[in-house]
Motif scaffolding. Structure first.
Motif, PDB file in Angstrom:
ATOM      1  N   TYR A  32      12.388   9.389 -24.893  1.00 42.11           N
ATOM      2  CA  TYR A  32      12.260   9.696 -26.316  1.00 42.11           C
ATOM      3  C   TYR A  32      13.642   9.999 -26.887  1.00 42.11           C
ATOM      4  O   TYR A  32      14.356  10.865 -26.372  1.00 42.11           O
ATOM      5  CB  TYR A  32      11.335  10.906 -26.536  1.00 42.11           C
ATOM      6  N   VAL A  34      10.452  14.799 -23.750  1.00 46.26           N
ATOM      7  CA  VAL A  34       9.108  14.470 -24.228  1.00 46.26           C
ATOM      8  C   VAL A  34       8.311  13.745 -23.140  1.00 46.26           C
ATOM      9  O   VAL A  34       7.104  13.904 -23.021  1.00 46.26           O
ATOM     10  CB  VAL A  34       9.233  13.593 -25.503  1.00 46.26           C
ATOM     11  N   THR A  73      17.836  12.277 -34.060  1.00 41.08           N
ATOM     12  CA  THR A  73      17.554  10.889 -34.415  1.00 41.08           C
ATOM     13  C   THR A  73      18.815  10.200 -34.925  1.00 41.08           C
ATOM     14  O   THR A  73      19.159   9.094 -34.494  1.00 41.08           O
ATOM     15  CB  THR A  73      16.446  10.844 -35.500  1.00 41.08           C
TER      16      THR A  73
HETATM   17  C1  PLP Z   1      15.940  13.722 -26.144  1.00 39.09           C
HETATM   18  C2  PLP Z   1      15.764  13.700 -27.618  1.00 39.09           C
HETATM   19  N1  PLP Z   1      16.491  12.867 -28.355  1.00 39.09           N
HETATM   20  C3  PLP Z   1      16.390  12.828 -29.703  1.00 39.09           C
HETATM   21  C4  PLP Z   1      15.505  13.641 -30.357  1.00 39.09           C
HETATM   22  C5  PLP Z   1      15.395  13.576 -31.848  1.00 39.09           C
HETATM   23  O1  PLP Z   1      15.920  14.714 -32.410  1.00 39.09           O
HETATM   24  P1  PLP Z   1      15.469  15.144 -33.896  1.00 39.09           P
HETATM   25  O2  PLP Z   1      14.053  15.583 -33.777  1.00 39.09           O
HETATM   26  O3  PLP Z   1      16.413  16.235 -34.263  1.00 39.09           O
HETATM   27  O4  PLP Z   1      15.622  13.937 -34.741  1.00 39.09           O
HETATM   28  C6  PLP Z   1      14.707  14.525 -29.624  1.00 39.09           C
HETATM   29  C7  PLP Z   1      13.752  15.408 -30.299  1.00 39.09           C
HETATM   30  O5  PLP Z   1      12.901  16.024 -29.711  1.00 39.09           O
HETATM   31  C8  PLP Z   1      14.831  14.546 -28.225  1.00 39.09           C
HETATM   32  O6  PLP Z   1      14.083  15.360 -27.472  1.00 39.09           O
END
Ligand code: PLP
Length: 426
Positions: free
Chosen positions: A151, A213, A125
């Protein structure tokens, strides 16, 4: 959910049930992570080693979830455990840079084609948030283009247009929606139109080379090339979110596809099992984070946490080209095995994926984007529980992936359990 599966689950998991009840008294819904929840309650895990989890109820599960692609080396790989504990024992959280961060940065810059410079945070994130922030500072624009169903974590901008049954944008200021445009996955014509309409106002185009996701759906190379050309022509940073897909190639999916973005977000497996995020790319864009220029602040108590960096270095050293190639081949075997296994059953199951990532979808039609895959976790609920009761752990909505301790034996175990589950549910 199938009543017989539910009964079997309840009978096998009394301790998890007790823990869930305790948890629900102090945490809303009994957990602190939306995706790990499933009905009637998730199993609590006591320990894990290699590709196996041991639940609090004493069951052993083959782990085909791997914390949503994070545990690419499986659980507690000795070299990583040693690196992390050694670093932690020598002090952690020092409020000053350490060599481990340089080592991990050098490895990432050496592997991932788009990375000239990189910075660390604590989650995917944070990685996408900072990549977008950097792109906004670089372009002076505030509108983000993303793929519908893509996602990228849980910050406001990227929570818009994530395909998920019934999701609304509650809790997110209404004006955020006005600064996000979406475009359909793998639709080059629509992308051209989006750039014709708004190309000069965009801060960036962010996408995953394989929707994670959104259903483990690979991008078409032509779509990525079109994205590359359009962004270059408009001087808009192209951002690949490789938080999941880094595991698909030595230099991430961008190396596998031969398309180099301007910026890349990373996370999950690059921290040796500890919380991590990283974002990087072209040095001229990343220079907005240079404290001497002072354009964009990027702080965080745990940024480049020494034990995380040490774990990341040990992980990347183990995740060499041969290991990745082997895992990706095993993924191909699993997908073709699934196609064979489901052919003899009534229920229509599709499998998608790329390399070591896959997803099962309960649907007839072709799965081409987040909308045409499993509509939320409900569609997959029966099969999830049937597999779970046969010792296979995957995401409640059907996503799975492989880890290096796995071999054909575990893939065969998965296929046998799938066959038995579909026969049971017929
Ligand atoms: C493609 C992608 N980006 C960003 C994230 C976010 O990562 P985090 O859960 O470590 O914040 C995820 C989490 O599943 C993801 O699959």
């Amino acid at each position: 959910m199938d009543d017989r599966s539910l009964e079997a689950y309840l009978a096998a998991t009394p301790r998890s049930r007790e823990l869930s009840e305790r948890a629900a008294a102090v945490m809303p819904g009994g957990d602190t992570r939306s995706v790990t929840y499933h009905e009637p309650y998730p199993s609590f895990v006591a320990s894990a080693s290699g590709c196996r989890l041991v639940t609090e109820d004493g069951e052993e599960l083959l782990d085909f979830l791997n914390n949503y692609t994070q545990s690419v080396l499986g659980h507690a790989p000795p070299a990583v455990v040693e690196a992390v504990t050694d670093r932690f024992a020598r002090g952690n959280g020092l409020g000053a840079p350490t060599e481990e961060a340089v080592e991990l940065a050098e490895r990432l810059v050496g592997r991932v084609p788009s990375l000239e410079q990189v910075r660390f945070g604590n989650s995917g994130t944070e990685a996408t948030m900072n990549a977008i922030r950097g792109a906004m500072a670089y372009t002076g624009n505030e509108t983000v283009l993303k793929v519908h169903g893509g996602y990228h974590g849980t910050h406001d901008t990227v929570e818009i247009a994530v395909e998920s049954a019934g999701r609304e944008h509650r809790g997110i200021p209404a004006d955020v929606e006005q600064r996000v445009r979406t475009t359909p996955f793998n639709d080059s014509e629509a992308l051209k139109t989006a750039f014709a309409e708004a190309g000069d106002d965009l801060a960036c185009f962010i996408l995953e080379p394989v929707l994670g996701v959104g259903g483990a759906i690979p991008a078409e190379t032509e779509f990525l090339r079109t994205a590359r050309d359009l962004t270059r022509n408009h001087d808009v940073p192209l951002v690949f979110d490789e938080v999941m897909t880094f595991r698909l190639g030595y230099g991430g999916a961008q190396e596998r596809y031969g398309v180099t973005p301007d910026m890349t977000a990373l996370g999950k497996c690059i921290g040796g099992g500890l919380p991590v995020g990283a974002f990087g790319g072209r040095a001229d864009i990343m220079s907005v984070f240079d404290p001497e220029r002072g354009d964009v602040a990027h702080s965080g108590t745990f940024n480049a946490n020494p034990a995380t960096m040490a774990g990341g270095v040990a992980t990347l050293d183990a995740l060499d080209r041969a290991a990745i190639e082997r895992l990706n081949d095993l993924g191909d075997q699993l997908r073709s095995g699934v196609r064979e296994a489901v052919a003899g059953h009534e229920r229509s199951i599709q499998v998608t994926g790329e390399g070591s990532m896959f997803q099962l979808h309960v649907t007839d039609g072709p799965v081409t984007d987040a909308r045409s895959g499993n509509p939320g976790r409900d569609a997959f609920g029966d099969l999830f529980m049937a597999l779970r009761n046969r010792g296979i752990f995957i995401a409640p909505r059907g996503m799975g992936n492989l880890s290096t301790p796995m071999s054909e034996r575990e893939v065969d175990g998965f296929l046998d359990a799938l066959d038995a589950s579909l026969a049971f549910l017929a």
